[in-house]
Design an enzyme around this catalytic site. Structure first.
Site, PDB file in Angstrom:
ATOM      1  N   ARG A 160      -0.619   9.103 -10.597  1.00  0.00           N
ATOM      2  CA  ARG A 160      -1.053   8.288 -11.705  1.00  0.00           C
ATOM      3  C   ARG A 160      -2.601   8.148 -11.387  1.00  0.00           C
ATOM      4  O   ARG A 160      -2.912   7.543 -10.421  1.00  0.00           O
ATOM      5  CB  ARG A 160      -0.369   6.794 -11.652  1.00  0.00           C
ATOM      6  CG  ARG A 160       1.073   7.008 -12.261  1.00  0.00           C
ATOM      7  CD  ARG A 160       1.565   5.674 -12.241  1.00  0.00           C
ATOM      8  NE  ARG A 160       1.814   5.273 -10.767  1.00  0.00           N
ATOM      9  CZ  ARG A 160       2.675   3.957 -10.272  1.00  0.00           C
ATOM     10  NH1 ARG A 160       2.974   3.333 -11.368  1.00  0.00           N
ATOM     11  NH2 ARG A 160       2.719   3.707  -9.062  1.00  0.00           N
ATOM     12  N   CYS A 217      -2.169   0.940  -9.376  1.00  0.00           N
ATOM     13  CA  CYS A 217      -2.634  -0.238  -9.328  1.00  0.00           C
ATOM     14  C   CYS A 217      -4.202  -0.669  -9.604  1.00  0.00           C
ATOM     15  O   CYS A 217      -4.282  -1.254 -10.529  1.00  0.00           O
ATOM     16  CB  CYS A 217      -2.503  -0.950  -7.917  1.00  0.00           C
ATOM     17  SG  CYS A 217      -0.514  -0.950  -7.752  1.00  0.00           S
ATOM     18  N   ARG A 242       0.821  -1.141   0.038  1.00  0.00           N
ATOM     19  CA  ARG A 242      -0.007   0.173  -0.090  1.00  0.00           C
ATOM     20  C   ARG A 242       0.880   1.217  -0.003  1.00  0.00           C
ATOM     21  O   ARG A 242       1.794   1.425   1.001  1.00  0.00           O
ATOM     22  CB  ARG A 242      -1.001   0.187   1.222  1.00  0.00           C
ATOM     23  CG  ARG A 242      -1.849  -1.222   1.230  1.00  0.00           C
ATOM     24  CD  ARG A 242      -2.287  -1.461   2.818  1.00  0.00           C
ATOM     25  NE  ARG A 242      -1.224  -1.363   3.850  1.00  0.00           N
ATOM     26  CZ  ARG A 242      -1.403  -1.166   5.005  1.00  0.00           C
ATOM     27  NH1 ARG A 242      -2.827  -0.660   5.522  1.00  0.00           N
ATOM     28  NH2 ARG A 242      -0.378  -1.442   6.073  1.00  0.00           N
TER      29      ARG A 242
END
Length: 438
Positions: A335, A265, A151
């Site tokens: 991102r 992710c 994380r």
């Protein structure tokens, strides 16, 4: 052990430094000379709490170094693939270019008994294809998959004290035994401390990571979908989340409605999972993830519309302060950031947008030169017609509504993360709106 990590981005650099910190000798390999030089000087190429100290301590202890020369890893026992698998430019699937390049670069330098390990998030079937790639090159090295569950903001902790370790082992018994012995030695300290170990075959290990991310994304989009219904009915999504979170079958984590998930992710992993399911002929099995993705994207545009309505129906000539640019706090990763998407969309519609983020200001300046960047929330909000809190940094959650009101043009706040106290802000004279709360 002597371990090389291939790829020194977010995953690889943290893994290399963390493994060196528990006593292994680690070589980080990357094709980017500047990144390698910075890491060798103890300079972190990204913001991650605690990482720079672990990096510097490992370098000073002499157990960690970085290089662009793969030949330096020729006598290492384990080689860990940590490169990125971004979404393809023209499709939903994962781009395995960097994974293939990493294996091809390793092949000439593999010792006979070296083990190749994968930590990158890859479509199911990748490990088996890489094993065949090794065999086609005349290499009999064992290969295993060892997915990561980091994380951002907690990456060092998650590496050193993971909540589980997963092995994806080959079918061949001898190869499996060799790979498992190396993995057991690498993670010996963690296993001795009681970290749960789950072992399966290649496909199982590959599916564990994307399944975990898809489940998390589904939970986030579920509560955001409920928030949409709450806004249409006057219900309070935070009370609903509290009530259903008390059910131990559901739990309270990740049930705060907001502007959705982002990062490197979750968005690309659920799309790659769907794409791979289609290739395997089981498209319908993951059809629900398409709506998970749609809900997530809708939340961003919903905030843009909320801001437009609050400004009287148009952005032109308005000054908008955006608090947050990273996709989550304690990170400078922009991102797929919902905050940056919203800021850019509003700017594109004619507003004068000023962004501030405790860690990502430099990235915003480089990636979105059309957006003004301010040092802190008070500077960003100076003269603003509306303030949008879009990343839940502690600095923003603890803002003084009275002090902030003194610098804005109009005291209107949209709390995109539901982290402020509505009563306190309204009492201070703010028009306050949030996600799915009356």
């Amino acid at each position: 052990m002597r371990i090389s990590t291939i790829g020194c981005g977010y995953l690889g650099a943290v893994y290399a430094a963390s493994m060196a910190s528990i006593g292994h000798e680690v070589l980080g390999l990357d094709v980017d000379q500047k990144k390698v030089d910075d890491l060798n000087r103890g300079i972190a190429p990204f913001h991650e709490p605690g990482f720079e100290k672990v990096l510097q301590d490992a370098l000073e202890a002499g157990r960690l170094r970085f290089s662009t020369d793969y030949s330096h890893a020729a006598d290492y026992t384990a080689h860990v693939i940590c490169v990125g698998t971004p979404q393809l430019i023209d499709a939903a699937g994962a781009d395995l270019t960097y994974v293939h390049a990493a294996v091809d670069a390793l092949i000439p330098h593999l010792a006979e008994d070296a083990v190749v390990l994968g930590r990158s998030t890859v479509p199911v079937g990748t490990a088996a294809s890489l094993r065949e790639r090794l065999r086609a090159a005349g290499r009999e090295n064992a290969l295993a998959w060892n997915p990561e569950f980091l994380r951002e903001g907690f990456a060092v902790e998650d590496t050193l004290r993971p909540d589980r370790i997963v092995y994806g082992l080959p079918e061949d018994p001898a190869e499996s035994a060799r790979a498992r012995a190396v993995l057991d030695e690498m993670y010996g300290t963690m296993l001795e401390n009681g970290t749960p170990l789950v072992a399966g075959n290649y496909a199982t290990a590959e599916l564990v990571k994307v399944s975990a991310n898809s489940f998390l994304a589904t939970k986030i989009s579920f509560i955001n979908a409920v928030a949409e219904v709450c806004e249409a009915t006057g219900a309070d999504v935070s009370v609903i989340a509290e009530a259903i979170g008390l059910d131990d079958r559901i739990g309270p984590k990740f049930l705060r409605a907001g502007i959705g998930f982002g990062g490197g992710c979750l968005p690309k992993d659920i799309r790659a999972f769907m794409a791979r399911a289609g290739e395997l002929g089981v498209t319908e099995a993951l059809g629900f993830l398409r709506e998970v993705d749609h809900v997530n994207n809708r939340r961003r545009d919903h905030v843009v519309n909320m801001a437009r309505q609050a400004l009287g129906g148009a952005f032109t000539g308005k000054r908008v302060a955006v608090l947050g640019a990273a996709f989550k706090p304690d990170s400078d990763d922009t991102r797929q950031s919902p905050a940056l998407y919203i800021a850019s969309k509003i700017s594109g519609r004619g507003a004068d947008v000023v962004v501030t983020d405790p860690a990502a200001n430099a990235r915003v300046h480089a990636e979105r030169p059309n957006l003004a960047v301010a040092e802190d929330a008070y500077a960003a909000a100076a003269g603003a017609d509306i303030v949008l809190l879009l990343t839940e940094w502690t600095q923003f959650k603890e803002l003084d509504p009275v002090r902030l009101r003194e610098v804005v043009g109009t005291p209107t706040m949209i709390d995109g993360r539901n982290v402020l106290d509505p009563a306190a802000w309204r009492e201070a004279g703010w028009t306050y709106r949030s996600m799915g709360r009356p």
